[in-house]
Design an enzyme around this catalytic site. Structure first.
Site, PDB file in Angstrom:
ATOM      1  N   HIS A 131     -11.450  17.399  -7.042  1.00  0.00           N
ATOM      2  CA  HIS A 131     -11.685  18.733  -6.469  1.00  0.00           C
ATOM      3  C   HIS A 131     -11.494  19.841  -7.506  1.00  0.00           C
ATOM      4  O   HIS A 131     -11.984  20.952  -7.306  1.00  0.00           O
ATOM      5  CB  HIS A 131     -10.794  18.971  -5.241  1.00  0.00           C
ATOM      6  CG  HIS A 131      -9.353  19.233  -5.520  1.00  0.00           C
ATOM      7  ND1 HIS A 131      -8.376  18.275  -5.359  1.00  0.00           N
ATOM      8  CD2 HIS A 131      -8.704  20.357  -5.943  1.00  0.00           C
ATOM      9  CE1 HIS A 131      -7.201  18.801  -5.652  1.00  0.00           C
ATOM     10  NE2 HIS A 131      -7.371  20.053  -6.017  1.00  0.00           N
ATOM     11  N   ASP A 161     -10.193  11.364  -4.885  1.00  0.00           N
ATOM     12  CA  ASP A 161      -9.936  12.646  -5.541  1.00  0.00           C
ATOM     13  C   ASP A 161      -9.510  12.457  -6.996  1.00  0.00           C
ATOM     14  O   ASP A 161      -8.577  13.105  -7.472  1.00  0.00           O
ATOM     15  CB  ASP A 161      -8.878  13.456  -4.790  1.00  0.00           C
ATOM     16  CG  ASP A 161      -9.004  14.956  -5.061  1.00  0.00           C
ATOM     17  OD1 ASP A 161      -9.906  15.348  -5.819  1.00  0.00           O
ATOM     18  OD2 ASP A 161      -8.177  15.721  -4.518  1.00  0.00           O
ATOM     19  N   GLY A 233      -2.930  25.186  -8.823  1.00  0.00           N
ATOM     20  CA  GLY A 233      -2.972  25.061 -10.283  1.00  0.00           C
ATOM     21  C   GLY A 233      -2.316  23.783 -10.774  1.00  0.00           C
ATOM     22  O   GLY A 233      -2.576  23.340 -11.882  1.00  0.00           O
ATOM     23  N   ASN A 234      -1.441  23.186  -9.936  1.00  0.00           N
ATOM     24  CA  ASN A 234      -0.827  21.905 -10.292  1.00  0.00           C
ATOM     25  C   ASN A 234      -1.765  20.725 -10.065  1.00  0.00           C
ATOM     26  O   ASN A 234      -1.493  19.615 -10.552  1.00  0.00           O
ATOM     27  CB  ASN A 234       0.446  21.663  -9.479  1.00  0.00           C
ATOM     28  CG  ASN A 234       1.648  22.410 -10.018  1.00  0.00           C
ATOM     29  OD1 ASN A 234       1.995  23.474  -9.527  1.00  0.00           O
ATOM     30  ND2 ASN A 234       2.280  21.852 -11.042  1.00  0.00           N
ATOM     31  N   SER A 235      -2.833  20.931  -9.301  1.00  0.00           N
ATOM     32  CA  SER A 235      -3.736  19.832  -8.983  1.00  0.00           C
ATOM     33  C   SER A 235      -4.235  19.145 -10.241  1.00  0.00           C
ATOM     34  O   SER A 235      -4.715  19.790 -11.174  1.00  0.00           O
ATOM     35  CB  SER A 235      -4.937  20.346  -8.182  1.00  0.00           C
ATOM     36  OG  SER A 235      -4.558  20.721  -6.887  1.00  0.00           O
ATOM     37  N   GLY A 291     -18.250  -5.133   6.118  1.00  0.00           N
ATOM     38  CA  GLY A 291     -19.190  -4.913   7.208  1.00  0.00           C
ATOM     39  C   GLY A 291     -18.625  -5.149   8.587  1.00  0.00           C
ATOM     40  O   GLY A 291     -19.290  -5.749   9.448  1.00  0.00           O
ATOM     41  N   VAL A 292     -17.401  -4.682   8.823  1.00  0.00           N
ATOM     42  CA  VAL A 292     -16.781  -4.837  10.134  1.00  0.00           C
ATOM     43  C   VAL A 292     -16.188  -3.508  10.592  1.00  0.00           C
ATOM     44  O   VAL A 292     -15.822  -2.664   9.779  1.00  0.00           O
ATOM     45  CB  VAL A 292     -15.652  -5.895  10.113  1.00  0.00           C
ATOM     46  CG1 VAL A 292     -16.210  -7.277   9.864  1.00  0.00           C
ATOM     47  CG2 VAL A 292     -14.593  -5.541   9.071  1.00  0.00           C
ATOM     48  N   ILE A 294     -12.913  -2.129  12.533  1.00  0.00           N
ATOM     49  CA  ILE A 294     -11.572  -2.701  12.674  1.00  0.00           C
ATOM     50  C   ILE A 294     -10.649  -1.745  13.426  1.00  0.00           C
ATOM     51  O   ILE A 294     -10.921  -0.538  13.514  1.00  0.00           O
ATOM     52  CB  ILE A 294     -10.964  -3.032  11.300  1.00  0.00           C
ATOM     53  CG1 ILE A 294     -11.017  -1.806  10.369  1.00  0.00           C
ATOM     54  CG2 ILE A 294     -11.681  -4.217  10.670  1.00  0.00           C
ATOM     55  CD1 ILE A 294     -10.421  -2.026   8.994  1.00  0.00           C
TER      56      ILE A 294
END
Length: 389
Positions: A131, A161, A233-235, A291-292, A294
């Site tokens: 992001h 992310d 800003g820490n991201s 492909g299930v 759940i």
């Protein structure tokens, strides 16, 4: 008296967090003391000196999207070009103030975003949050010595992310290594480094508050929770253990105001390592697909199926022309393990299948009609719009 005042302050902060909690954010400003991050560690100074040169500030520029325009007071889908031509009025991005009456296309305003990253290879590979660089037209990296370099986005994985960027460099850069997030323990000390509110590189300390947090932000949520202060800003910044190894990447906070109240979340290093390896290979992440549909095994479901106790993950449906269908999985099967690793929740199964490569074969340990069964399944590539296994 001081102890009484401190106790009252702690109760007030706790009550404030409980009343307003419930929103996950990656930004915000709140002027309140961070009591949770007050603990210090004897080796923090030496640790920071060792790792600080590998932590960078990331600045991006991009055109504002509809959501960002709405935050500026303009509604989604605002007809910029029409108003510019019809009324000759200057529009966002019209730096000359002349409007767009000469056939020029109205431009959305350019905005600047700030984040953090950390260098993992001496030739310029840097990890940050997806992001942070999403939609970026330009990416600039500022190193700890104040020097800067342009970077390009190698690839990004929105599901976790995680993004990988690279700068061209003629010298070897200082790097940091990954620790084993699977060995992280609640209560162990951690150090977070980032660029909160664009103030410059800052250090905060705390502990691992919890493991395996699911924020309902995606099928692969498995966050480390920490009380180390994390703000806008820490991201993309690293979360270090007491050995100076990266065990997480600071990504989000839970806050009533958008600022740090001691509830931050980091992507585990084991997730980062596998995703970055894929991004470095071809800029994308390919995941296995079963492909299930759940769901959890509740007490009622366990009783109806004759199980002694709730365990495993229930197969609620099997899609046609999928690996699960080809392998013979049936509605009502219970997946109790993948390659010998126990599956306790649907998220466990989604992550286990998604962490394997398309084309690989996995062994599913099942319960069918309360009888054990092992099935081999050759996985295919996970479609991007799937949230189940």
């Amino acid at each position: 008296m001081q102890d009484i005042r401190k106790a009252r302050l702690l109760r007030t902060l706790a009550a404030t967090a409980m009343i307003g909690a419930g929103s996950v954010a990656t930004s915000g400003l709140v002027l309140m003391p961070n009591v949770a991050a007050a603990e210090t560690f004897t080796n923090t100074v030496d640790l920071v000196k060792k790792v600080m040169p590998a932590v960078v500030t990331i600045e991006i520029k991009k055109k504002a999207d509809d959501q960002e325009m709405a935050q500026m007071g303009l509604p989604e889908g605002f007809p910029y070009e029409f108003f510019s031509r019809r009324f000759g009025m200057p529009m966002p991005g019209d730096q000359n103030g002349q409007g767009q009456g000469q056939g020029q296309q109205a431009q959305r305003p350019e905005i600047t975003g700030l984040g953090t990253g950390f260098i993992i290879e001496k030739n310029g590979y840097i990890v940050t949050n997806a992001h942070v660089v999403d939609g970026a037209d330009t990416v600039k990296v500022t190193f700890s010595d104040g020097s800067t370099a342009d970077a390009k986005v190698i690839g990004a994985d929105k599901a976790t992310d995680i993004a990988l960027i690279k700068v061209d460099t003629k010298k070897d850069l200082t790097t940091v290594g990954f620790g084993d997030s699977d060995k992280a323990e609640v209560g162990e000390p951690v150090v977070a480094i980032g660029n909160p509110f664009g103030l410059g590189t800052s250090v905060s300390t705390g502990i691992v508050s919890a493991l395996g947090r699911d924020l309902q932000s995606g099928p692969f949520d498995n966050y480390i929770q920490t009380d180390a202060a994390i703000n806008k800003g820490n991201s993309g910044g690293p979360l270090f253990d007491d050995n100076g190894e990266v065990i997480g990447m600071n990504t989000a906070i839970l806050s009533p105001t958008g600022g740090s109240v001691g509830i931050g979340f980091s992507v585990p290093s084991d997730t980062i390592k596998s995703v970055v390896a894929d991004l470095q290979d071809d800029g994308s992440v390919k995941r296995g697909f079963l492909g299930v549909a759940i769901q959890p095994v509740s007490d009622d479901i366990a009783a109806a199926l004759g199980l002694d106790k709730p365990e495993g993950v229930l197969v609620a449906d099997v899609s046609d022309d999928t690996p699960a269908k080809k392998a013979g999985l049936k509605r009502g099967d219970i997946v109790v393990a993948v390659d010998g690793k126990p599956m306790k929740t649907p998220r466990d199964l989604t992550r286990a299948i998604g962490s394997d490569n398309p084309g690989s074969t996995v062994q599913l340990s099942l319960l069918r009609a309360n009888k054990p069964l092992t099935v081999s399944v050759k996985l295919e590539e996970r479609p991007t719009d799937k949230s189940a296994g």
